[in-house]
Design a protein around this motif. Structure first.
Motif, PDB file in Angstrom:
ATOM      1  N   SER A  28       6.060  29.520  32.115  1.00  0.00           N
ATOM      2  CA  SER A  28       4.697  29.807  32.536  1.00  0.00           C
ATOM      3  C   SER A  28       3.685  28.994  31.730  1.00  0.00           C
ATOM      4  CB  SER A  28       4.412  31.308  32.385  1.00  0.00           C
ATOM      5  OG  SER A  28       3.129  31.632  32.870  1.00  0.00           O
ATOM      6  N   MET A  29       3.897  28.906  30.421  1.00  0.00           N
ATOM      7  CA  MET A  29       3.006  28.104  29.583  1.00  0.00           C
ATOM      8  C   MET A  29       3.045  26.636  30.010  1.00  0.00           C
ATOM      9  SD  MET A  29       0.825  27.744  27.092  1.00  0.00           S
ATOM     10  CE  MET A  29       0.868  29.066  25.873  1.00  0.00           C
ATOM     11  N   ASN A  30       4.229  26.097  30.260  1.00  0.00           N
ATOM     12  CA  ASN A  30       4.345  24.699  30.682  1.00  0.00           C
ATOM     13  C   ASN A  30       3.676  24.469  32.033  1.00  0.00           C
ATOM     14  OD1 ASN A  30       5.736  23.951  28.378  1.00  0.00           O
ATOM     15  ND2 ASN A  30       7.756  24.266  29.297  1.00  0.00           N
ATOM     16  N   PHE A  31       3.823  25.440  32.920  1.00  0.00           N
ATOM     17  CA  PHE A  31       3.221  25.359  34.249  1.00  0.00           C
ATOM     18  C   PHE A  31       1.697  25.246  34.138  1.00  0.00           C
ATOM     19  CE2 PHE A  31       1.230  27.626  37.800  1.00  0.00           C
ATOM     20  CZ  PHE A  31       1.796  27.000  38.901  1.00  0.00           C
ATOM     21  N   PHE A  32       1.085  26.148  33.391  1.00  0.00           N
ATOM     22  CA  PHE A  32      -0.377  26.125  33.282  1.00  0.00           C
ATOM     23  C   PHE A  32      -0.866  24.982  32.401  1.00  0.00           C
ATOM     24  CE2 PHE A  32      -0.030  30.586  34.751  1.00  0.00           C
ATOM     25  CZ  PHE A  32      -0.920  30.491  35.817  1.00  0.00           C
ATOM     26  N   ARG A  33      -0.109  24.638  31.401  1.00  0.00           N
ATOM     27  CA  ARG A  33      -0.500  23.499  30.573  1.00  0.00           C
ATOM     28  C   ARG A  33      -0.556  22.223  31.412  1.00  0.00           C
ATOM     29  NH1 ARG A  33       3.602  20.864  26.345  1.00  0.00           N
ATOM     30  NH2 ARG A  33       2.486  18.909  25.996  1.00  0.00           N
ATOM     31  N   HIS A  34       0.385  22.063  32.317  1.00  0.00           N
ATOM     32  CA  HIS A  34       0.377  20.904  33.215  1.00  0.00           C
ATOM     33  C   HIS A  34      -0.912  20.858  34.029  1.00  0.00           C
ATOM     34  CE1 HIS A  34       1.581  18.137  36.431  1.00  0.00           C
ATOM     35  NE2 HIS A  34       1.228  19.087  37.284  1.00  0.00           N
ATOM     36  N   HIS A  35      -1.283  21.992  34.596  1.00  0.00           N
ATOM     37  CA  HIS A  35      -2.463  22.017  35.465  1.00  0.00           C
ATOM     38  C   HIS A  35      -3.770  21.942  34.672  1.00  0.00           C
ATOM     39  CE1 HIS A  35      -0.480  22.596  39.307  1.00  0.00           C
ATOM     40  NE2 HIS A  35       0.324  23.480  38.737  1.00  0.00           N
ATOM     41  N   MET A  36      -3.799  22.506  33.481  1.00  0.00           N
ATOM     42  CA  MET A  36      -5.027  22.574  32.712  1.00  0.00           C
ATOM     43  C   MET A  36      -5.306  21.314  31.907  1.00  0.00           C
ATOM     44  SD  MET A  36      -4.567  26.540  31.421  1.00  0.00           S
ATOM     45  CE  MET A  36      -6.055  26.648  30.445  1.00  0.00           C
ATOM     46  N   MET A  37      -4.247  20.622  31.467  1.00  0.00           N
ATOM     47  CA  MET A  37      -4.434  19.534  30.516  1.00  0.00           C
ATOM     48  C   MET A  37      -4.021  18.167  31.040  1.00  0.00           C
ATOM     49  SD  MET A  37      -5.724  21.339  28.191  1.00  0.00           S
ATOM     50  CE  MET A  37      -5.889  20.108  26.911  1.00  0.00           C
ATOM     51  N   ASN A  38      -3.455  18.103  32.238  1.00  0.00           N
ATOM     52  CA  ASN A  38      -2.980  16.842  32.795  1.00  0.00           C
ATOM     53  C   ASN A  38      -3.949  16.378  33.885  1.00  0.00           C
ATOM     54  OD1 ASN A  38      -1.614  14.659  33.808  1.00  0.00           O
ATOM     55  ND2 ASN A  38       0.265  15.775  34.301  1.00  0.00           N
ATOM     56  N   ASN A  93     -12.334  21.104  35.371  1.00  0.00           N
ATOM     57  CA  ASN A  93     -13.098  22.299  35.012  1.00  0.00           C
ATOM     58  C   ASN A  93     -12.811  22.751  33.579  1.00  0.00           C
ATOM     59  OD1 ASN A  93     -14.318  22.338  37.484  1.00  0.00           O
ATOM     60  ND2 ASN A  93     -13.065  23.982  38.335  1.00  0.00           N
ATOM     61  N   ILE A  94     -11.570  22.601  33.130  1.00  0.00           N
ATOM     62  CA  ILE A  94     -11.239  22.956  31.751  1.00  0.00           C
ATOM     63  C   ILE A  94     -11.932  22.009  30.780  1.00  0.00           C
ATOM     64  CG2 ILE A  94      -9.377  23.038  30.036  1.00  0.00           C
ATOM     65  CD1 ILE A  94      -9.346  25.439  31.843  1.00  0.00           C
ATOM     66  N   SER A  95     -11.905  20.715  31.072  1.00  0.00           N
ATOM     67  CA  SER A  95     -12.500  19.735  30.162  1.00  0.00           C
ATOM     68  C   SER A  95     -14.009  19.900  30.046  1.00  0.00           C
ATOM     69  CB  SER A  95     -12.159  18.312  30.624  1.00  0.00           C
ATOM     70  OG  SER A  95     -12.704  18.049  31.915  1.00  0.00           O
ATOM     71  N   GLU A  96     -14.640  20.467  31.069  1.00  0.00           N
ATOM     72  CA  GLU A  96     -16.091  20.652  31.039  1.00  0.00           C
ATOM     73  C   GLU A  96     -16.516  21.916  30.289  1.00  0.00           C
ATOM     74  OE1 GLU A  96     -17.269  20.585  35.089  1.00  0.00           O
ATOM     75  OE2 GLU A  96     -17.165  18.395  35.279  1.00  0.00           O
ATOM     76  N   LEU A  97     -15.560  22.777  29.951  1.00  0.00           N
ATOM     77  CA  LEU A  97     -15.893  23.991  29.218  1.00  0.00           C
ATOM     78  C   LEU A  97     -16.280  23.649  27.776  1.00  0.00           C
ATOM     79  CD1 LEU A  97     -13.007  26.409  30.298  1.00  0.00           C
ATOM     80  CD2 LEU A  97     -15.398  26.537  31.020  1.00  0.00           C
ATOM     81  N   PRO A  98     -17.234  24.368  27.194  1.00  0.00           N
ATOM     82  CA  PRO A  98     -17.505  24.201  25.763  1.00  0.00           C
ATOM     83  C   PRO A  98     -16.262  24.556  24.955  1.00  0.00           C
ATOM     84  CG  PRO A  98     -19.213  25.516  26.841  1.00  0.00           C
ATOM     85  CD  PRO A  98     -18.099  25.367  27.829  1.00  0.00           C
ATOM     86  N   VAL A  99     -16.183  24.060  23.748  1.00  0.00           N
ATOM     87  CA  VAL A  99     -15.016  24.311  22.897  1.00  0.00           C
ATOM     88  C   VAL A  99     -14.755  25.803  22.746  1.00  0.00           C
ATOM     89  CG1 VAL A  99     -14.119  24.074  20.552  1.00  0.00           C
ATOM     90  CG2 VAL A  99     -15.281  22.144  21.648  1.00  0.00           C
ATOM     91  N   ILE A 151      -5.364  27.344  41.889  1.00  0.00           N
ATOM     92  CA  ILE A 151      -5.560  26.338  40.849  1.00  0.00           C
ATOM     93  C   ILE A 151      -5.718  24.944  41.446  1.00  0.00           C
ATOM     94  CG2 ILE A 151      -4.422  27.614  39.000  1.00  0.00           C
ATOM     95  CD1 ILE A 151      -1.903  26.064  39.499  1.00  0.00           C
ATOM     96  N   ASP A 152      -5.278  24.750  42.704  1.00  0.00           N
ATOM     97  CA  ASP A 152      -5.469  23.431  43.319  1.00  0.00           C
ATOM     98  C   ASP A 152      -6.953  23.130  43.525  1.00  0.00           C
ATOM     99  OD1 ASP A 152      -5.774  25.358  45.323  1.00  0.00           O
ATOM    100  OD2 ASP A 152      -5.144  23.968  46.900  1.00  0.00           O
ATOM    101  N   GLU A 153      -7.778  24.187  43.535  1.00  0.00           N
ATOM    102  CA  GLU A 153      -9.225  24.019  43.659  1.00  0.00           C
ATOM    103  C   GLU A 153      -9.928  24.186  42.312  1.00  0.00           C
ATOM    104  OE1 GLU A 153     -10.869  26.378  46.801  1.00  0.00           O
ATOM    105  OE2 GLU A 153      -9.110  26.120  48.079  1.00  0.00           O
ATOM    106  N   GLY A 154      -9.145  24.285  41.232  1.00  0.00           N
ATOM    107  CA  GLY A 154      -9.720  24.370  39.898  1.00  0.00           C
ATOM    108  C   GLY A 154     -10.419  25.672  39.586  1.00  0.00           C
ATOM    109  N   LYS A 155     -10.000  26.758  40.232  1.00  0.00           N
ATOM    110  CA  LYS A 155     -10.734  28.022  40.087  1.00  0.00           C
ATOM    111  C   LYS A 155     -10.379  28.748  38.792  1.00  0.00           C
ATOM    112  CE  LYS A 155     -11.176  28.504  45.070  1.00  0.00           C
ATOM    113  NZ  LYS A 155     -10.719  29.205  46.288  1.00  0.00           N
TER     114      LYS A 155
END
Length: 462
Positions: A219-229, A238-244, A296-300
């Motif tokens: 599960s971590m690898n799955f979401f890490r792929h979508h969030m950080m790749n 959308n993740i990269s635009e979030l404040p730290v 997640i395909d729409e970055g929600k």
């Protein structure tokens, strides 16, 4: 004059001052071998140098003799240096387990002794530096290779301790800008997270309190792929635009056993496939079909605010919620005690904590109500908790049979900053051999100062 003669002519205080200026372990070892005077500067005075060096480099706890600190320092230096070359595919090899043990020590020892803060007011610990350096320079999470077939006699599953350490080290990944987050064998992780519950329960073992590390790591690898790749073209933007302070982050206090309230403010997301897709997907070999993970395909990204009831003011808990989630009947209860009791165990810190929540999903507001259950240490690491809650859209519980119910069961990783788990459709009797489900992730965030001011004002008015 030889170097050895030169150092022998210096006062021991000066030789000690010199060695304390050496940062690299290789330079310290070389200096120690020059002559008797340099050796004494390091090993004399009851090994006080090693105590000072250990305190300089690592989180420190009083009461440990100098000779033990020397051995720990030298062993950590050796294994952290060598470990960056290890593969860490499954973690069963002796040299890999030795390096993993050092990482576990650093994790469990975080926030011992002196603590500093970063520019965001978050605590910082010396062990963080070593963990982060190892993650960046090793293959434990940033490998560029797919795991090969296991050698003859080697297990084909990831060692639970390696999986646990990987999950906790993954906290650091979300603050690494510019890192290449390539997840190999992603198709295996995608296939795993949509399996029926009875094929991949989140908890097992004799007491039903052993975390399914393999599933949680998928599960971590799955979401890490979508969030950080960035190449995934899903959540990355959308993740990269979030404040730290709104991104996933590492834990902020020493890991402790037992249940304890989590942060109030959270963000998260979930993935799903349409029901016909998921039925077909489950019957296929991983990698034989391509499926687009929806939502997640729409970055929600969702928002959630939780309120934990640590004393008094008990909330209702409908029987159908307990039937679907088994929140209070989980194996934290003592034999012979009614599983519907409010506290599952009388030992200090071992109790169930109820909470309610309110969030936003797309344009819909939703409510949540659920429980935290204590878990024993996993792979020698304390601080894991089980979380279950029902996502619903009611103001009260008078029309349960007409509501759209979604059950959530997850694992709160040590430190309480990331939750991974499974959701499933729960408006009707659930067949866990073929339930409609998918993965979710929640991460704690720092509250927006404006939100905190509004919350404080509301509290004062009340």
């Amino acid at each position: 004059m030889s170097h050895s003669t030169a150092f022998n002519s210096l006062p021991i205080e000066l030789n000690k001052a010199i060695v304390h200026e050496l940062d690299a372990d290789k330079d310290i070892a070389t200096y120690r071998l020059i002559c008797r005077a340099t050796n004494d500067a390091i090993d004399a005075d009851k090994l006080s140098f090693w105590r000072a060096k250990y305190r300089e480099k690592y989180a420190f706890k009083e009461g440990v003799p100098n000779n033990q600190l020397q051995r720990k320092y030298q062993r950590r230096s050796r294994l952290l240096r060598r470990g960056v070359r290890y593969d860490f595919f499954r973690g069963h090899k002796k040299h890999e387990l030795a390096a993993i043990e050092i990482l576990r020590e650093l994790i469990v020892g975080m926030y011992s002794g002196q603590i500093e803060t970063d520019e965001h007011g978050r605590p910082r610990c010396k062990n963080q530096t070593h963990l982060l350096n190892f993650i960046v320079n090793s293959r434990i999470l940033m490998s560029a290779r797919r795991a090969p077939q296991p050698s003859p006699g080697e297990p084909d599953w990831v060692h639970p301790t390696l999986a646990a350490v990987k999950l906790i080290c993954a906290h650091f990944l979300f603050e690494l800008e510019g890192a290449e987050h390539r997840i190999f064998a992603l198709e295996e992780s995608q296939h795993a997270v949509y399996q029926p519950t009875n094929r991949a329960r989140l908890y097992g073992g004799p007491a039903n309190t052993t975390v399914n590390m393999s599933w949680i790591l998928h599960s971590m690898n799955f979401f890490r792929h979508h969030m950080m790749n960035e190449e995934a073209q899903t959540l990355y933007e959308n993740i990269s635009e979030l404040p730290v302070t709104q991104k996933p982050s590492i834990w902020q206090e020493r890991l402790q056993q037992g249940t304890r309230p989590l942060s109030r403010h959270w963000k998260g997301t979930y993935a799903f496939l349409d029901n016909p897709e998921i039925q077909k997907f489950r019957s296929q070999v991983p990698g034989t079909g391509v499926y687009i993970d929806k939502n997640i395909d729409e970055g929600k990204i969702q928002s959630l605010e939780l309120d934990f009831k640590t004393q008094g003011g008990e909330l209702p808990w409908p029987a159908v919620f307990e039937q679907r989630l088994n929140s209070l009947g989980h194996a934290t209860a003592k034999p012979g005690i009614n599983p519907q009791c409010r506290t599952a165990n009388t030992r200090t810190g071992v109790k169930n904590i109820q909470f309610e929540g309110h969030g936003e999903d797309l344009d819909d507001e939703f409510n949540a109500i659920g429980w935290l259950n204590p878990l024993p240490p996993q792979a020698g690491i304390p601080g894991w908790q089980r979380i279950t809650f029902m996502k619903h859209f009611m103001e009260d519980f008078d029309q349960l049979d007409q509501d759209n119910l979604w059950a959530y069961e997850g694992v709160v990783l040590p430190g309480g900053r990331i939750i991974l788990g499974r959701w499933w459709y729960a408006s009707e009797q659930v067949d866990f051999n073929n339930d409609y489900n998918g993965p979710f992730i929640w991460w704690a965030i720092d509250p927006d100062p404006e939100d905190e001011d509004e919350s404080q004002s509301e509290t004062e008015e009340e």
